[in-house]
Design an enzyme around this catalytic site. Structure first.
Site, PDB file in Angstrom:
ATOM      1  CG  ASP A 132      50.543  81.636  74.871  1.00  0.00           C
ATOM      2  OD1 ASP A 132      50.705  80.496  74.365  1.00  0.00           O
ATOM      3  OD2 ASP A 132      51.318  82.586  74.687  1.00  0.00           O
ATOM      4  CB  CYS A 133      44.736  83.247  77.764  1.00  0.00           C
ATOM      5  SG  CYS A 133      44.300  84.144  76.285  1.00  0.00           S
ATOM      6  CE1 TYR A 134      39.289  81.987  77.036  1.00  0.00           C
ATOM      7  CE2 TYR A 134      40.545  83.614  75.779  1.00  0.00           C
ATOM      8  CZ  TYR A 134      39.573  83.306  76.714  1.00  0.00           C
ATOM      9  OH  TYR A 134      38.870  84.316  77.327  1.00  0.00           O
TER      10      TYR A 134
END
Length: 389
Positions: A132-134
């Site tokens: 989700d963050c990458y």
């Protein structure tokens, strides 16, 4: 006789008397240890030799959208990416990855490191773990030393305090980390430059410790820890120098400051890539004993002649040979005259010591107190237990 603070004060005022270790040995022969110790502040040592246990940390900087790199290649050389999202480690001895049908290229991590230090562009290909963050899955670009955040050498094992002489008593050529060894004792190869080598002039590491500032690859570096395979308990001669591989050091330094003249990728036929690296270590003349230890000559230093034709960890030896004999270009093994040659560049090793001397005389390089000594009681633990598969 004098403190490190006093020596540094003379360096900053450009009053320090600095001798390369060869100049020191010649001066001792003229006027003796006591006089040389009185008139000299710093001794510079140097080597330029293969140091395959080397590599570089690189931080690429974040992409948009961000990527968490889990596989990556720099100019086709696989790099380790198990750190943070865009932190990479490239090993000097890692070879270019070859796909089916491709011709093997005699190139590896050492060449990529040299290219980056020399300002050349390097191709990056990366695969990411999507989170989700990458959210990014792949990335491809070209980098230079100016377009990345951090680029520093972090070398787990450099500056072997002595090493071996390789020979081949078998009946076929062998391709080794010392280069080709010809059959039936056709040649002998050694890698340590002998009496000008840094750690042989401070055999008990009384002047070198964690935090010691050094010349590394044409820039400023530091001793960061003991090196891997550090074995200070090696047998020693009465002059305290070891008779074979002994102490090693881990080194670190900003590669953006370095010069490709002193950091060169190399390749050993049918063995693999490595890195030729220039390292210089200053020795402060704190007392007479420093000069006594540093005036050791090639005839006072020995190395074991090891037969690589025996495929075991502990190989038979043909005894010890002095560096004076090795540097003569001929050694005698079991009554046979054998050609001998160094892997280290003696000429460039001298140049490293000379360049470091110039830095100190110019007042641009001062010496550091070690924050902790290098352990001198470390044993060597082999993996000798055979495992059935």
């Amino acid at each position: 006789m004098r403190s490190l603070a006093e020596i540094n004060d003379k360096i900053t005022r450009k009053r320090a008397v600095v001798l390369t270790v060869e100049e020191l040995k010649a001066r001792v022969a003229e006027v003796g240890v006591t006089q040389v110790a009185k008139e000299t502040d710093v001794i510079t040592t140097g080597t330029f030799e293969p140091m395959e246990s080397s590599g570089a940390i690189i931080n690429l900087g974040h992409t948009d959208p961000p990527i968490k790199i889990r596989r990556a290649w720099l100019d086709g050389v696989p790099v380790y990416s198990g750190f943070g999202a865009v932190d990479l480690y490239i090993g000097a001895s890692c070879a270019v990855e070859v796909t089916d049908g491709e011709e093997v290229r005699e190139r590896g991590g050492g060449h990529v490191i040299e290219d980056l230090i020399g300002g050349k562009p390097v191709h990056v290909r990366a695969q990411g773990q999507v989170t989700d963050c990458y959210p990014r899955a792949t990335f491809e670009t070209t980098i230079t030393r100016e377009t990345i955040n951090q680029f520093y050498l972090f070398n787990p094992r450099n500056l072997y305090q002595n090493f071996i002489v390789g020979v081949n008593g078998g009946d076929r050529p062998l391709f080794t980390y010392l280069g080709p060894l010809q059959p039936r004792l056709g040649n002998a190869v050694y890698s340590n430059p002998g009496a000008i080598s840094p750690l042989l002039n401070d055999p008990e590491l009384q002047l070198i410790g964690i935090g010691t500032r050094i010349f590394l690859g044409g820039g400023v570096g530091y001793v960061s820890w003991e090196g891997t395979q550090h074995f200070p308990l090696q047998k020693r001669l009465p002059n305290h120098t070891p008779i074979g591989p002994a102490a090693t050091l881990a080194l670190i330094g900003d590669a953006k400051q370095m010069d490709a003249r002193w950091v060169r990728g190399c390749y050993f036929k049918s063995y693999g890539p490595s890195l030729m690296l220039g390292v210089g270590v200053p020795l402060p003349v704190l007392n007479e004993q420093v000069v006594e230890r540093a005036c050791v000559t090639d005839k006072d230093l020995v190395a074991p002649i090891v037969d690589f034709s025996i495929p075991r960890r502990v190989r038979p030896t043909f005894g010890l040979v002095s560096y004076a004999q090795l540097k003569s270009g001929r050694v005698t093994i079991e009554g046979k005259t054998v050609r001998a040659a160094p892997l280290a560049s003696i000429y460039l090793s001298r140049q490293v010591a000379q360049e470091l001397k110039q830095w100190i005389e110019a007042g641009t390089f001062t010496l550091t107190e070690a924050v902790s000594p290098i352990p001198m009681e470390r044993s060597f633990l082999p993996q000798d237990r055979w495992t059935e598969f």
